[in-house]
Design an enzyme around this catalytic site. Structure first.
Site, PDB file in Angstrom:
ATOM      1  N   GLU A  14      83.232  43.389   9.713  1.00 29.01           N
ATOM      2  CA  GLU A  14      82.852  42.811   8.434  1.00 29.01           C
ATOM      3  C   GLU A  14      81.814  43.687   7.743  1.00 29.01           C
ATOM      4  O   GLU A  14      81.057  44.408   8.395  1.00 29.01           O
ATOM      5  CB  GLU A  14      82.267  41.409   8.633  1.00 29.01           C
ATOM      6  CG  GLU A  14      83.286  40.393   9.059  1.00 29.01           C
ATOM      7  CD  GLU A  14      82.715  39.006   9.184  1.00 29.01           C
ATOM      8  OE1 GLU A  14      83.505  38.055   9.284  1.00 29.01           O
ATOM      9  OE2 GLU A  14      81.479  38.860   9.198  1.00 29.01           O
ATOM     10  N   CYS A  43      81.040  29.455  15.853  1.00 33.74           N
ATOM     11  CA  CYS A  43      80.984  30.600  14.945  1.00 33.74           C
ATOM     12  C   CYS A  43      82.382  30.982  14.437  1.00 33.74           C
ATOM     13  O   CYS A  43      83.395  30.421  14.861  1.00 33.74           O
ATOM     14  CB  CYS A  43      80.317  31.774  15.649  1.00 33.74           C
ATOM     15  SG  CYS A  43      79.693  33.075  14.558  1.00 33.74           S
ATOM     16  N   ASP A  44      82.418  31.995  13.573  1.00 33.29           N
ATOM     17  CA  ASP A  44      83.608  32.314  12.784  1.00 33.29           C
ATOM     18  C   ASP A  44      84.909  32.451  13.571  1.00 33.29           C
ATOM     19  O   ASP A  44      85.875  31.739  13.336  1.00 33.29           O
ATOM     20  CB  ASP A  44      83.386  33.620  12.012  1.00 33.29           C
ATOM     21  CG  ASP A  44      82.257  33.507  11.002  1.00 33.29           C
ATOM     22  OD1 ASP A  44      81.587  32.481  10.992  1.00 33.29           O
ATOM     23  OD2 ASP A  44      82.065  34.458  10.239  1.00 33.29           O
ATOM     24  N   ASP A  92      78.644  36.868  14.632  1.00 33.69           N
ATOM     25  CA  ASP A  92      78.896  37.776  13.515  1.00 33.69           C
ATOM     26  C   ASP A  92      77.593  38.194  12.844  1.00 33.69           C
ATOM     27  O   ASP A  92      77.393  39.360  12.505  1.00 33.69           O
ATOM     28  CB  ASP A  92      79.811  37.108  12.490  1.00 33.69           C
ATOM     29  CG  ASP A  92      81.254  37.059  12.960  1.00 33.69           C
ATOM     30  OD1 ASP A  92      81.487  37.280  14.159  1.00 33.69           O
ATOM     31  OD2 ASP A  92      82.138  36.800  12.135  1.00 33.69           O
ATOM     32  N   SER A  95      82.419  39.679   5.215  1.00 32.45           N
ATOM     33  CA  SER A  95      81.876  38.428   5.727  1.00 32.45           C
ATOM     34  C   SER A  95      82.150  37.322   4.729  1.00 32.45           C
ATOM     35  O   SER A  95      82.298  37.570   3.523  1.00 32.45           O
ATOM     36  CB  SER A  95      80.369  38.573   5.934  1.00 32.45           C
ATOM     37  OG  SER A  95      79.754  37.314   6.040  1.00 32.45           O
ATOM     38  N   CYS A 109      74.902  29.224  16.092  1.00 33.68           N
ATOM     39  CA  CYS A 109      76.205  28.584  15.831  1.00 33.68           C
ATOM     40  C   CYS A 109      76.763  27.912  17.083  1.00 33.68           C
ATOM     41  O   CYS A 109      77.545  26.966  16.994  1.00 33.68           O
ATOM     42  CB  CYS A 109      77.220  29.617  15.352  1.00 33.68           C
ATOM     43  SG  CYS A 109      76.699  30.625  13.960  1.00 33.68           S
TER      44      CYS A 109
END
Length: 569
Positions: A455, A131-132, A90, A481, A58
């Site tokens: 998550e 990423c997240d 993640d 997630s 990512c």
């Protein structure tokens, strides 16, 4: 000298205050050490922050995007200074102790951007997340600085392929469940893992990163097409190459993020993300962004939108398609134009182009429903309401977040199988101890209890891989997630560590989840519940040292966005 006089007249808002001061010779001296020349001293300074690091697909390409953005800024008579902040993968930390650091990393990212930009007196910011947690962390840091800013999304990954089927990161998790029940061989399992992630970019479905990226584009904080342009598409570099002219215009007009991020634009962001079937993590991050921007927008406002906006995106994890398929049909703007034309978006909101949202979409063609199956019409949606549901009840008096696609049904009632950690639950699933009709309860994994609110992609993927997706439910004070699907409820508040009712659930208790009435109920009498509360003893904190210990003391509840910033300012 004439050119220097012209530059001095530009008078950048922040960096010029240091340049003008005769009492700060070290500031100039150290700028000269970076290689800039005297005329450069009077140019606006733009901080370019990316979440680059090599250990995650990512993020591994973000430095090249940052360099391209710097070149564009320098060509537009400004000075770009690159710096980096952290990232946590993640996917790689999922199901491990490392996942406890994922959500808390959002606060570190925001803190570090605020620190560098304000300390160095940068006049503007370009943020490049991957990423997240990168995305909300970057935006929250940018909001705090009150500088003109633009975000460039690092872009989504291409799909992997094996035996003619498309793969993504969730395929790897679900393959383990399939192998465990003998549905695929070990050789097939290994090949799926090898082929799932073919290169750079964030996980390919409508998981958390892509949910937030599309939300940010609708919010007005990225240039058009940023969210749907894949990481390895040449247009991603083109986006970076033109960023200088846009940030220059924002500086001239003094358009700061708080002029773009309003209640109306937040509703636009939520609407697009809900319509596409976005991740439950959207709720946490939108609440945190609104708290940071001092906007009055809470979980009840989110509930209203989820009841109003139909789901029209046939996208993974519950659907069939990936972000690459959105790119093929015309990108995020073509979907936004459709929602705008149907009256679901506010076109008057300002964006980082310096134009209103409706102006950005004027030249975008109308979406066709005859030659693609990625997006459905609002009049024949995949689901009449959004997948994200806000539930209340005696288990969650302050709210919980569910993601219900409808494929699993809308109501579930079963007997509790209680676990005080994710690892215990994972072992039970893999050892075939979970049966049809069970409600898996994973607790003490909330923001304070875990700490870090990890998550739960592993257990939900194992459930799906084992063929139990429509036969069991899972509830937790942790979170899920963006890749999660199945009958799941997370963000249960108050959490177990704070004495919430989830801490009082006992083995074989009956739990009812109703996604039509938006209720989650422990089926015991008020008297029995009161007796259990009297007998409850609070668990000691799991972490006594380091960052997670500090985080657990500062973090707010899930229903308040899990932020650590002082909310009483």
């Amino acid at each position: 000298m004439e050119s220097i006089r012209k530059l001095k007249q530009y008078n950048p808002a922040y960096s010029s205050t240091l340049i003008k001061s005769e009492e700060l010779p070290a500031y100039r001296a150290m700028l000269y050490a970076t290689g800039i020349q005297e005329p450069d001293l009077y140019k606006p300074q733009i901080g370019i922050v990316s979440n680059w690091y090599e250990g995650n697909p990512c993020n591994m390409h973000l430095n090249s995007l940052s360099q391209a953005a710097k070149q564009s800024i320098n060509k537009n008579n400004m000075i770009g200074f690159q710096f980096t902040t952290i990232g946590i993968s993640d996917g790689m930390t999922m199901g491990t102790e490392g996942m406890k650091y994922s959500l808390p990393s959002r606060e570190i990212i925001a803190d570090s951007i605020e620190s560098v930009v304000k300390a160095q007196h940068y006049d503007g910011i370009i943020g490049i997340p991957g990423c997240d947690k990168n995305i909300p962390g970057v935006l929250m840091g940018i909001i705090r600085t009150e500088r003109p800013a633009i975000i460039i999304y690092g872009g989504s990954i291409e799909s992997g392929k094996y035996q003619g089927k498309k793969l993504n990161i969730v395929s790897a998790f679900e393959a383990l469940g399939q192998k465990n029940i003998g549905q695929i061989s070990n050789s097939e399992y290994q090949n799926i893992i090898k082929q799932a992630c073919p290169g750079p970019g964030a996980c390919g479905g409508m998981y958390t990163a892509n949910t937030l990226a599309t939300g940010l584009e609708a919010l007005g904080m990225t240039l058009p097409f940023s969210s749907s342009c894949l990481a390895n598409n040449i247009n991603k570099k083109y986006e970076c190459n033109k960023i200088g002219s846009y940030i220059k215009e924002l500086l001239k007009q003094n358009i700061t993020p708080k002029k773009i991020i309003t209640k109306n634009s937040i509703q636009n962001a939520m609407t697009v993300a809900i319509a596409l079937g976005g991740s439950t993590n959207l709720v946490l991050h939108i609440l945190a962004i609104c708290q940071t921007a001092k906007l009055k927008f809470n979980i009840e406002n989110i509930k209203e939108l989820t009841e109003k906006v139909p789901m029209i995106g046939n996208l993974k994890p519950s659907g069939k398609y990936l972000m690459e398929d959105i790119e093929k049909i015309g990108g995020t703007p073509i979907i936004m134009k459709y929602l705008l034309n149907e009256g679901l978006l506010n076109g008057e909101c300002l964006t980082v182009t310096g134009k209103k949202l409706k102006e950005n979409l004027e030249g975008i063609p109308n979406i066709s429903f005859s030659n693609q199956k990625v997006i459905s019409t609002l009049y024949k949606p995949i689901q009449n309401k959004g997948q994200i549901r806000i539930l209340y009840g005696n288990i969650a008096p302050k709210g919980a977040v569910a993601k219900i696609s409808g494929k699993e049904g809308h109501c579930f009632s079963g007997r509790a199988k209680v676990f005080d950690s994710e690892i215990e639950a994972n072992n039970a699933i893999l050892n075939n101890k979970i049966k049809s009709g069970d409600v898996i309860v994973i607790r003490y994994v909330g923001p304070k209890g875990s700490p870090g609110m990890p998550e739960m992609l592993k257990p939900t993927s194992y459930i799906m891989g084992a063929g139990l997706g429509n036969k069991v439910a899972l509830i937790t004070d942790g979170r899920f997630s963006g890749g999660t699907h199945g009958f799941v409820v997370g963000h249960i508040t108050p959490e177990a560590q704070m004495g919430g009712v989830i801490a009082l659930i006992q083995e074989k208790d009956i739990i009812k989840i109703d996604a039509i009435k938006n209720r989650i109920t422990l089926k015991i009498s008020k008297k029995d519940l009161l007796n259990r509360k009297k007998e409850y003893k609070k668990n000691r904190p799991k972490t006594k040292n380091g960052y997670l210990s500090k985080y657990s003391k500062l973090v707010s509840s899930a229903s308040a966005g899990c932020i650590t910033e002082n909310r009483n300012k």
